[in-house]
Design an enzyme around this catalytic site. Structure first.
Site, PDB file in Angstrom:
ATOM      1  N   SER A   1      -2.041   1.059  -4.809  1.00 54.59           N
ATOM      2  CA  SER A   1      -2.225   2.299  -5.548  1.00 54.59           C
ATOM      3  C   SER A   1      -2.786   2.017  -6.946  1.00 54.59           C
ATOM      4  O   SER A   1      -3.861   1.442  -7.079  1.00 54.59           O
ATOM      5  CB  SER A   1      -0.899   3.056  -5.598  1.00 54.59           C
ATOM      6  OG  SER A   1      -1.082   4.374  -6.054  1.00 54.59           O
TER       7      SER A   1
ATOM      8  N   ASP B   1      -1.614   8.921   4.615  1.00 53.07           N
ATOM      9  CA  ASP B   1      -1.455   8.926   3.165  1.00 53.07           C
ATOM     10  C   ASP B   1      -1.908  10.272   2.603  1.00 53.07           C
ATOM     11  O   ASP B   1      -3.057  10.672   2.780  1.00 53.07           O
ATOM     12  CB  ASP B   1      -2.272   7.788   2.548  1.00 53.07           C
ATOM     13  CG  ASP B   1      -1.952   7.585   1.071  1.00 53.07           C
ATOM     14  OD1 ASP B   1      -1.197   8.397   0.506  1.00 53.07           O
ATOM     15  OD2 ASP B   1      -2.458   6.616   0.493  1.00 53.07           O
TER      16      ASP B   1
ATOM     17  N   HIS C   1       1.324   6.114   2.439  1.00 50.60           N
ATOM     18  CA  HIS C   1       1.047   5.486   1.145  1.00 50.60           C
ATOM     19  C   HIS C   1       1.865   4.214   0.946  1.00 50.60           C
ATOM     20  O   HIS C   1       1.371   3.241   0.386  1.00 50.60           O
ATOM     21  CB  HIS C   1       1.349   6.485   0.022  1.00 50.60           C
ATOM     22  CG  HIS C   1       0.811   6.073  -1.310  1.00 50.60           C
ATOM     23  ND1 HIS C   1      -0.543   5.995  -1.580  1.00 50.60           N
ATOM     24  CD2 HIS C   1       1.432   5.690  -2.449  1.00 50.60           C
ATOM     25  CE1 HIS C   1      -0.735   5.613  -2.827  1.00 50.60           C
ATOM     26  NE2 HIS C   1       0.452   5.410  -3.381  1.00 50.60           N
TER      27      HIS C   1
END
Length: 498
Positions: A288, A406, A434
């Site tokens: 991320s 995600d 995610h």
């Protein structure tokens, strides 16, 4: 008199759990209200209780009063030197042109590299690997590629490239002449041109090699604990692993100044951590927001970064905080909404929302940051340099891992990243979201390990065509005449075929 039925243990535990959740929400609301009335911060910004020194953990003071917790594991393994004759050399030659209307064009001028990149999977591919995208680099296939308008199919099918005789298939000549017209107009006024011309030696990184180090960097709201499965797996394989806690996360110190959580402040922390533990061949693994720090380090230390992994990192766009965002609310209001944030993170971060996923969040200390740190992190994501050109300049092999479910990062963004990068693989896992490293740790570990062990096959240089080919052809036909007696009819048949 009717006898009272005994309370079932399952219903009793559910009742207590519901009361605990209600009490936590009321406590959070009262603390936020107290914060608004007294104008004092609702959160005591200190490291979590797991900050005591333990085996494998170190505390590094990157700046006076700014201490980061780092998990550093150096396994006991027999050291093997890397043979000098192993590894493949990939030519990285490309021209990146940015025009005033914002369009980006890339000309790949180097030798063909995508053919070797297909050998990333050493063995059978995983059943959940559904997408693999590669960007072709070939002298023969060097037409301008309009990346903002290119689709996934155009990139994946462009590995073969057009032939020297002009195109693939029976494309009309009029269609071929019409397509290059828009780029020719924009070529007159380029805003910026970047030319890359280098060679990279890419070799297999085994755990027994003493010059290999793996760096794991988490994102917003996480901690080094989310990499627990990966750290244990690769340390057992003999790798030296490094995983820091970002400032304000995990057991690292959390300053009460918002400027301490800007992108550049956090990137400088990662830069100092990298300098402290780096060796000759370093592999960066980011998740991320941590992907942005990996990209920053790859630009700062291009000769030391050997490979890189981006897990749900998003597209190659410059970072800029949103003006209209819920994270711009006052800290006390965010503290009141913290249970809602935790619930929404569970819904969007995992493909399934059960007791197992809740336990994973709690066990791995994920999304356990103060509202002040969360607000400062989200408002400090300002990185104008990290645009498409910045990413297109990377020459390091990169593995992109994306969870299909995600909800934070759509798959289109990772597909866009695969188009921009020079050497990239895109792996989309169907059963993940995610937090894919927590949901499917075994599959993620397998993908990463195969990527670490991959090395391109050095193709032999192409033989130059000699000018005396007709003479050699005549010589071959003469030899066939000598060694074959019934060859009197063959010259006539050869003339008919020609």
């Amino acid at each position: 008199m009717k006898e009272k039925k005994p309370i079932q243990p399952i219903h009793y535990y559910r009742f207590l759990r519901a009361n605990d959740r209600l009490a936590a929400m009321l406590t959070s609301f009262m603390e936020g209200l107290l914060c608004c009335l007294t104008s004092k911060p609702a959160n005591v910004v200190v490291p979590v209780e797991t900050s005591e020194l333990a085996d494998g953990y170190e505390f590094v003071e990157v700046k006076p009063g700014r201490v980061l917790r780092v998990r550093h594991i150096v396994p006991d393994r027999p050291v093997e030197e890397v043979p000098s004759d192993q590894g493949g050399i990939v030519s990285c030659k490309r021209k990146i042109t940015v025009y005033r209307n914002g369009q980006l064009y890339i000309e790949n001028l180097g030798e063909k590299a995508s053919g070797e990149l297909k050998s990333c999977q050493n063995g059978e591919t995983e059943p959940n690997s559904t997408v693999e995208v590669e960007l072709a680099d070939s002298v023969k296939s060097s037409p301008l590629l309009s990346l903002p308008e290119a689709s996934l199919e155009s990139v994946s099918t462009g590995n073969s490239g057009p032939s020297e005789t002009g195109g693939v298939g029976d494309t009309p000549a009029s269609a071929q002449t019409e397509t290059p017209q828009p780029p020719r107009r924009r070529r007159r006024k380029p805003k910026r041109t970047v030319v890359i011309d280098c060679e990279r030696k890419i070799s297999a990184c085994k755990g027994t090699h003493a010059d290999v180090v793996l760096f794991f960097i988490h994102g917003v709201g996480g901690s080094l604990d989310i990499w627990g499965n990966q750290l244990d797996f690769f340390s057992r394989q003999g790798y030296e692993v490094i995983a820091p806690d970002l400032a304000g996360h995990g057991a690292s110190s959390a300053p009460q100044i918002a400027a301490a959580y800007t992108f550049y402040a956090l990137a400088e922390d990662m830069k100092l951590i990298f300098k402290r533990y780096a060796r000759k061949r370093n592999i960066l693994i980011g998740h991320s927001y941590g992907v942005s720090f990996c990209t920053f380090l790859a630009h700062e230390f291009p000769d030391q970064i050997h490979k890189m992994v981006m897990i749900n990192g998003g597209g190659p766009t410059a970072l800029e905080p949103s003006i209209c965002s819920i994270f711009n609310l006052p800290t006390c209001v965010l503290h009141c909404l913290s249970p809602l944030f935790a619930w929404s993170f569970l819904k969007a971060g995992f493909a399934r929302q059960g007791s197992k996923e809740k336990q994973l969040l709690k066990k791995n200390n994920a999304f356990n940051v103060s509202s002040f740190v969360l607000r400062a992190m989200m408002s400090g994501q300002y990185w104008p340099e990290g645009d498409e050109v910045y990413h297109a300049e990377l020459t390091v092999p990169i593995l992109l891992v994306h969870g299909m479910h995600d909800k934070f990062v759509p798959v289109d963004e990772d597909q866009r990243m695969a188009e921009i990068l020079l050497m990239a693989f895109l792996k989309v896992l169907e059963d993940g979201s995610h937090m894919i490293m927590l949901e499917s740790p075994d599959m993620v570990n397998t993908l990463l390990h195969e990527f670490f062990l991959w090395e391109p096959v050095t193709l032999p240089p192409l033989k130059k065509e000699s000018k005396a080919r007709p003479e050699t052809a005549k010589a071959q036909s003469n030899t066939t005449k000598v060694f074959s007696e019934p060859a009197k009819v063959r010259p006539a048949s050869a003339r008919q075929n020609s």
